[in-house]
Structures are given as C-alpha cells and as structure tokens.
Design an enzyme around this catalytic site. Structure first.
Site, mmCIF file in Angstrom:
data_model
loop_
_atom_site.group_PDB
_atom_site.id
_atom_site.type_symbol
_atom_site.label_atom_id
_atom_site.label_comp_id
_atom_site.label_asym_id
_atom_site.label_seq_id
_atom_site.Cartn_x
_atom_site.Cartn_y
_atom_site.Cartn_z
ATOM 1 N N LYS A 13 0.840 -1.212 0.000
ATOM 2 C CA LYS A 13 0.000 0.000 0.000
ATOM 3 C C LYS A 13 0.874 1.261 0.000
ATOM 4 O O LYS A 13 0.666 2.169 -0.809
ATOM 5 C CB LYS A 13 -0.928 0.019 1.235
ATOM 6 C CG LYS A 13 -1.835 -1.195 1.350
ATOM 7 C CD LYS A 13 -2.751 -1.119 2.575
ATOM 8 C CE LYS A 13 -2.018 -1.143 3.901
ATOM 9 N NZ LYS A 13 -1.287 -2.408 4.157
ATOM 10 N N ARG A 88 -9.605 0.363 8.627
ATOM 11 C CA ARG A 88 -9.148 -0.984 8.958
ATOM 12 C C ARG A 88 -10.207 -1.781 9.702
ATOM 13 O O ARG A 88 -9.977 -2.951 10.021
ATOM 14 C CB ARG A 88 -7.915 -0.890 9.856
ATOM 15 C CG ARG A 88 -6.583 -1.076 9.158
ATOM 16 C CD ARG A 88 -5.496 -0.860 10.194
ATOM 17 N NE ARG A 88 -4.258 -1.512 9.919
ATOM 18 C CZ ARG A 88 -3.228 -0.952 9.295
ATOM 19 N NH1 ARG A 88 -3.331 0.258 8.809
ATOM 20 N NH2 ARG A 88 -2.114 -1.623 9.156
ATOM 21 N N ARG A 127 11.528 -5.321 5.003
ATOM 22 C CA ARG A 127 11.201 -3.899 4.779
ATOM 23 C C ARG A 127 12.174 -2.999 5.550
ATOM 24 O O ARG A 127 12.503 -3.258 6.693
ATOM 25 C CB ARG A 127 9.771 -3.625 5.257
ATOM 26 C CG ARG A 127 9.421 -2.138 5.239
ATOM 27 C CD ARG A 127 7.951 -1.872 5.212
ATOM 28 N NE ARG A 127 7.227 -2.281 6.395
ATOM 29 C CZ ARG A 127 5.891 -2.198 6.507
ATOM 30 N NH1 ARG A 127 5.172 -1.719 5.520
ATOM 31 N NH2 ARG A 127 5.307 -2.590 7.610
ATOM 32 N N ARG A 171 -0.279 -9.205 13.537
ATOM 33 C CA ARG A 171 -0.881 -8.189 12.654
ATOM 34 C C ARG A 171 -1.673 -8.854 11.530
ATOM 35 O O ARG A 171 -2.714 -8.343 11.119
ATOM 36 C CB ARG A 171 0.210 -7.275 12.083
ATOM 37 C CG ARG A 171 0.722 -6.286 13.144
ATOM 38 C CD ARG A 171 2.085 -5.744 12.797
ATOM 39 N NE ARG A 171 2.106 -5.016 11.552
ATOM 40 C CZ ARG A 171 3.189 -4.872 10.785
ATOM 41 N NH1 ARG A 171 4.326 -5.418 11.135
ATOM 42 N NH2 ARG A 171 3.107 -4.176 9.682
#
Ligand code: ADP
Ligand code: ADP
Ligand code: ZN
Length: 215
Positions: A13, A88, A127, A171
C-alpha cells in the site's frame, strides 16, 4: 481522484501510494505514518497509541477516525487523496462514509491488493524505511543503491519495531479478523477493485493506473 488502498500489512500500500502521489499530485494519508509521527513527538495520542502499535494491535477507532477526519478537511485534499492503512475496521469505514458524505467528497475506488501470506511475511521482514524522508525499501525486492542508505535523501534506513516475526503474525491475524471484511463492505458499495499484488512493484502500479483510467 479519491482512493482507498486496501490490503494486509506488507501488501504494498505505502509503496504504491508513494508512486500515485507523484503521478496524480494528490496527498497520501497514511494513518500508520501519522501515528508513528505522534509517537515520536510523544503527544498524548502518541503515548496512548504506542502500546497498541508495538503489540501489533489496532489503535482505537475513535483516535484514527479523529485524525483522518481532521486531515481530510485540509486544503490539499480538495483535489483528491489516497488513504493508505485506513479504514481498517467496519466502524472506521462507516465513520469515513459519514465524513465524506458531509464533505461532499465521495470515493472513486477502493483498490484491494491481493498478496499471499508467505509473500507478506517475506516483504515485512525485509522492509526498511528511511528515517529522514520515510521512503520504503526492501532488502531484496527494492534495494537501495547503497545498503542502509536512502537513494532519495541519503538518510539512514531502519527496520520498524513491529516488523518482527512474532508481531507480524499477530498483525496478519488482526487483518483477517477486522480488516478483511471491508472487501465485502466496499463490494456492496460497488467500489471494490481487486489487483494482483504479487506482481513486481512497477507492474502493480500499471494495473492500478489502468483501472483508474476507466472509472
Ligand atoms: P504496506 O504499506 O501495505 O504495509 P509496503 O508498501 O510498506 O506495504 O511494502 C512492504 C514491503 O514489501 C516493502 O519492503 C516494499 O519495498 C516491498 N514491496 C512492496 N510491493 C512489492 C512488490 N510488488 N513486490 C515485492 N516487494 C514489494
Ligand atoms: P502496515 O504498513 O504494515 O500495514 P501501518 O503503518 O499502516 O502498517 O500501521 C502500523 C500500525 O499502526 C498498525 O499495526 C496499528 O497499530 C496502527 N494503525 C495504523 N492505521 C490504523 C487504523 N486505521 N486503525 C487502527 N490502527 C491503525
Ligand atoms: Zn530518505
């Protein structure tokens, strides 16, 4: 252009939003970035949010709805915006709908990035983020020219605290329980556009811009 980028943690995203910002000249509204800024600034909201974020849980709806509502009323959102990481939960989506209706700024599309779980874990563990300008990288899939150094601003790259294996698992569970139902929500509003998020970054971007041309 008023867009939501939907997808699990690591779907791409933020990466896609940054390229859309360049292309369309509209702002990216990332609740994750705004919350991390509040944590760094040690504001009361940041202090409250930190424990949830470290645990890989969601921050309360009231807090994120409040920051997004305020952000959407700023002048630079008049030409459009890209929501990244919000909504969310269904209550967040309902609140957003109310806000956008009141502001007479209806959504154009909800782009949902489809990525397999194994790939998400690999993306999140690799990441890296620039401490100075916030640009995202991946140690294998989107590596900087010089390890640990941002191509754009020469800032140093760091790994987010919540990008650790244990927190990532949590998550992803939270995503399936609380966020995945938003696909049906936006399907019912005829806004949902699914995109293959497994493709390379540039190909995903092409798919998104192609579908935005025909809405
Ligand atoms: P999100 O904002 O959805 O959590 P990011 O945009 O931060 O996801 O991407 C997560 C990681 O995966 C980053 O390291 C990024 O460089 C990498 N990445 C993003 N899109 C792709 C892709 N299409 N293929 C491979 N890696 C990707
Ligand atoms: P990712 O890019 O991996 O999807 P984000 O940067 O969007 O992660 O979010 C990081 C953390 O910030 C989340 O795990 C959550 O604790 C908090 N957060 C971000 N956006 C929201 C939101 N819309 N509602 C609740 N919590 C949020
Ligand atoms: Zn940088």
């Amino acid at each position: 252009m008023r867009l939501i980028l939907l997808g699990p943690p690591g779907a791409g995203k933020g990466t896609q939003a940054a390229q859309l910002v360049e292309r369309y000249g509209i702002p990216q509204i990332s609740t994750g970035d705004m919350l991390r800024a509040a944590v760094r600034a040690q504001t009361p909201m940041g202090l409250e949010a930190k424990a949830c974020m470290d645990a890989g849980a969601l921050v309360t709806d009231a807090v994120v709805v409040g920051i997004v509502r305020e952000r959407l009323q700023q002048q630079d959102c008049a030409q459009g915006f890209i929501l990244d990481g919000f909504p969310r939960t269904i209550p967040q989506a309902e609140a957003l709908k109310g806000t956008l209706t009141a502001l007479e700024m209806p959504l154009d599309a909800v782009v949902s990035l489809q990525v397999e779980t194994n790939a998400l874990v690999e993306r999140l563990t690799g990441r890296r983020t620039c401490r100075n300008c916030g640009r995202g990288y991946h140690i294998r899939f989107d590596a900087p020219a010089k390890e640990g150094v941002c191509d754009a601003c020469a800032g140093d790259l760091f790994q987010r605290d919540d990008d650790q294996a244990e927190t990532i698992r949590h998550r992803l569970e939270v995503y399936h329980q609380q966020t995945a139902p938003l696909e049906d929500f936006y399907q019912a509003e005829s806004l949902l556009k699914k995109v293959d998020g497994m493709a390379p970054i540039a190909v995903v971007q092409q798919q998104i811009t192609a579908l935005l041309q025909v809405i």
